[in-house]
Design a protein around this motif. Structure first.
Motif, PDB file in Angstrom:
ATOM      1  N   LEU A 248      34.185  34.520  44.194  1.00 18.48           N
ATOM      2  CA  LEU A 248      34.805  35.289  43.705  1.00 18.48           C
ATOM      3  C   LEU A 248      34.089  35.689  42.317  1.00 18.48           C
TER       4      LEU A 248
ATOM      5  N   VAL B 131      35.073  40.467  46.319  1.00 17.64           N
ATOM      6  CA  VAL B 131      34.230  38.832  46.451  1.00 17.64           C
ATOM      7  C   VAL B 131      32.917  39.054  46.930  1.00 17.64           C
TER       8      VAL B 131
ATOM      9  N   MET C  41      41.019  36.136  47.004  1.00 18.22           N
ATOM     10  CA  MET C  41      41.293  36.747  46.376  1.00 18.22           C
ATOM     11  C   MET C  41      42.733  37.108  45.984  1.00 18.22           C
TER      12      MET C  41
END
Lengths: 341, 341
Positions: A335, A300, A173
Motif C-alpha cells: 500500500l 498499491v 486497498m
DNA sequence: AAATAAATTTTACGCGCGGCAACTTTTGAC
DNA sequence: GTCAAAAGTTGCCGCGCGTAAAATTTATTT
C-alpha cells in the motif's frame, strides 16, 4: 584490446597459444575451462582485439544465448521499467536480451513470435497482450520455446507465470479505504485488455461483501491502451451523471486513475483527504507517474523487482536443464499512501 | 505455409525449381529477380514452409538488414513513442530493427555500441545521452557504422542530425506567454543531460530581450533522468523561497513541468489561467502525459512524426549508397494551448 | 531473323564456428 | 613416484548461405 584486430578464432588460437576448441569452450562458458587457461585467454584478450562472430556462433549452436523480452505496450512506463529490469538481469547472466513491444496489437504480437523463432532464442520472457492475444499462437509458441509468462496470466501456458496477487491488491486497498472513509465504488474498463482486471473486479465484489458493503461498479466504454484518455472521458461522464454512490473511487489501475483525476479537475471536483475535498481516488500498480499527479495518487505498488527476479530465475533454470512442473507465482502488493485517498 | 517444412535453401531450390543463387537474390531483394521467377518463388513459398536461416545469411553478407535504434531513456514515454515510430518504419522498409536504451548511463551507451557492432548493422538511429555521452566513443562508432543522430545534437557527428528547432520552441512559447500575461521566468536544470536544454536557455534569454523584458532563470540542482522528482523538489524550494519574479514559469521541458505542478499542488498554489489562479506554468515537448496533468499542461509539441520519418529516410538513402554531405534538420514545434498557461 | 542484352543456372569455393573422435598432456590425490 | 581423471590438442566434417565466374537460357532490340 588496443592491439591488432584478430579475424577469427583460429587466428586468436595462434596468438594466444590456446587451441580453438578450448577457446570455443571458453567463449561458451568461461567457467568450463581450467583457471590457468582462463587466465591465459583473458590475458590474450587484453592484448588482442577479438570477439567471436556472433552469427557463426549462433548458426551451429543448438542453443543460443539469445533471450527475448516481450511486453504488450512499451510506451507504458511500467512495462518500460520492468523490461529494463529484465534486460539487466539477462545481461548479468551472460545472455543477450532483445526487447520487443506488441504495441497493443495482436498481429504485432504474432509477428514478434515469428521474429523470435528466427533467432532461436534460449528462452523468452513474455507479457502477453492478454484478452487480445491469439491464444493458439501463444500456446504454440510456448510449446516451441521455453517461455515464462509474466504480468498477464494465460491459464497453464509456458513454463511458469509470475505476476501480482491481484485479489490481495484489491483487498488491501478496499480495507484501507473502508477503514478511513466511505466504502469505494470501483471504476474500470468494460472490456479490459488485461486479464488482471477481471480478477480485480471479482476481488472488489468479494472484499466489499465481506465487509458488509454493497459493491458498486462503473464500467467505462472504450477499447485499446489509451487508458488515461478513457479514464478522463468516461470518468468525466460518470461524474457528470452522478453515477457514483459514494465519495470514494477505486480505479482498476493507475493509468485509468490518472485520467480520472483529470476529469475531476475539469469538473472542479477537489480530490483528496483534506477537509475541503469532495472525493477520494485510489489506483493500483504504482505507476511511475502516480507520485506526481495532483494530488499524488494513493495506490498499491506492484513488486516488479520480485516479479522480474523470479521470472528470469525460473527461465534460466529451465534453460539449464532443470525440469519442474508449471507453477504460478503471485507477489503481494504494498500500500502506497499518498494524498488522493 | 501449411506444407512440409523445408530445412535449407538447397532443399527449397529443389522443390521450387529455382536455383539457389537466384533464391538468394530473391530473399535479399525480391525486386532483383524477373517478375515471372518472383511469382514462382512466391507460389512455392505458399506451398512450403521455409524461411532462410538468418544467422547464415548475416554471416557472409557484407551488409545485413539489421538496424539499431538507441534511445537514452526508454522509461520516458516520449522516447518510447519515437522508438515505436522508428521501429515500424524500419520494418516497413524490410529491415530488422533492434531496440536499445542507455538508461541514462554512459557505460551502458558504450556497451550498446559494442553490442551493435557485433551484429554488423546496416545502420543505426541514435539518440545519444548528450552531455554524459562518451564523445570519442560516439564519434568512433559513427565512423564505423552509418549512423543518424536524433534528438540530441552532437556537433558534426554521424550522417546527419534530425531534431527539433529548440530556439523556435522557446520563441513560440515566450511570445505566447508575454502576449497573454506576465513574461515568464525560466525553470531548468543546472546541469541538464540534454544539449537541447542549453539552446532553450539561450533562446529564452534572446526572446525575452527582443521583447524588452529582463530574463529570469532558476536553475535546479540535481543530476540524472528523474526530471519529475527534480522539478518537484527544486521547484518546491524555489516557490517557497519566492525565487520567481513573475507569476509565469516556463519549464525547460514537460517532465520538469510535471514535477513543478506537483510542487505547486503541495504548496497549495493554484495553477492556470483562471481568475482564481496564482501562477501559470508551461512546458515543452508535449509529453504523452501532459494532456492529463492538473491542470493540463500548455506546451510546445515536438513533431516526432517528422523527426522519425526524416531520420529513417536519410539513413536508408545512405545505406543504399546515396552519398551526401552531413546535414542538420530542425523541425518546428506546435503550440499546444491547454489550461495551465 | 539475327544480334545483343539481361537474367538465370551451374559449378565451386569460402565464411567462422560447433562438435566429435582419438590422442596427448596436465593435474592432483594417494 | 604412480595413476586415473580432467583438461587440452589435432584433425576433420558440417552448418546454411553468400558470392564469383562461366555456361546457358530468356527477353529485347534492330
Amino acid at each position: 584490446m588496443t592491439g591488432k584486430k584478430i579475424r577469427n578464432m583460429d587466428e586468436f588460437a595462434s596468438v594466444s597459444g590456446i587451441s580453438r576448441p578450448t577457446l570455443s569452450k571458453y567463449f561458451h562458458d568461461p567457467a568450463s575451462v581450467r583457471a590457468s587457461t582462463r587466465a591465459k585467454v583473458e590475458k590474450a584478450l587484453e592484448t588482442y582485439d577479438y570477439t567471436p562472430n556472433i552469427f557463426a556462433m549462433n548458426q551451429n549452436r543448438k542453443l543460443t544465448k539469445n533471450v527475448g523480452i516481450v511486453v504488450p505496450y512499451l510506451a507504458d512506463p511500467f512495462f518500460a521499467e520492468i523490461a529494463r529490469n529484465l534486460e539487466q538481469r539477462c545481461i548479468a547472466a551472460g545472455y543477450r536480451p532483445s526487447l520487443h513491444s506488441s504495441h497493443g496489437q495482436p498481429a504485432l504480437e504474432n509477428d514478434i513470435f515469428d521474429s523470435l523463432r528466427s533467432i532461436k532464442p534460449a528462452g523468452v520472457l513474455l507479457a502477453p497482450l492478454g484478452r487480445a492475444s491469439d491464444r493458439r499462437a501463444v500456446e504454440k509458441f510456448c510449446e516451441q520455446i521455453p517461455t515464462v509468462l509474466f504480468d498477464s496470466h494465460l491459464q497453464g501456458m509456458g513454463l511458469a507465470f509470475v505476476g501480482s496477487d491481484n485479489p490481495q491488491f484489491v483487498r488491501l486497498m478496499v480495507d484501507y479505504l473502508c477503514r478511513t472513509g466511505e466504502p469505494p465504488c470501483f471504476f474500470e474498463m468494460k472490456h479490459p485488455s488485461n486479464p488482471n482486471a477481471n480478477k480485480r473486479r471479482q476481488s472488489y465484489i468479494q472484499s466489499m461483501e465481506e465487509l458488509g458493503h454493497t459493491p458498486h461498479i462503473f464500467q467505462a466504454e472504450g477499447e485499446g491502451w489509451d487508458f488515461e484518455e478513457i479514464g478522463r472521458r468516461e470518468g468525466g461522464r460518470a461524474l457528470a451523471s452522478g453515477a457514483f454512490s459514494t465519495n470514494t473511487i477505486l480505479c482498476s489501475n493507475d493509468r485509468l486513475a490518472i485520467g480520472f483525476l483529470t476529469a475531476c479537475y475539469e469538473q472542479n471536483i477537489r480530490v483528496g483527504i483534506g477537509e475541503d475535498c469532495q472525493i477520494r481516488v485510489a489506483g493500483q500498480d504504482d505507476h511511475p507517474f502516480s507520485r506526481f499527479t495532483c494530488p499524488p495518487l494513493t495506490t498499491v505498488a506492484q513488486d516488479y523487482e520480485s516479479i522480474s527476479r523470479r521470472s528470469v530465475e525460473i527461465l534460466f533454470r529451465a534453460i539449464e536443464g532443470e525440469v519442474h512442473a508449471h507453477e504460478d507465482t503471485f507477489f503481494e502488493g504494498r500500500l502506497v499512501m499518498r494524498s488522493s485517498a
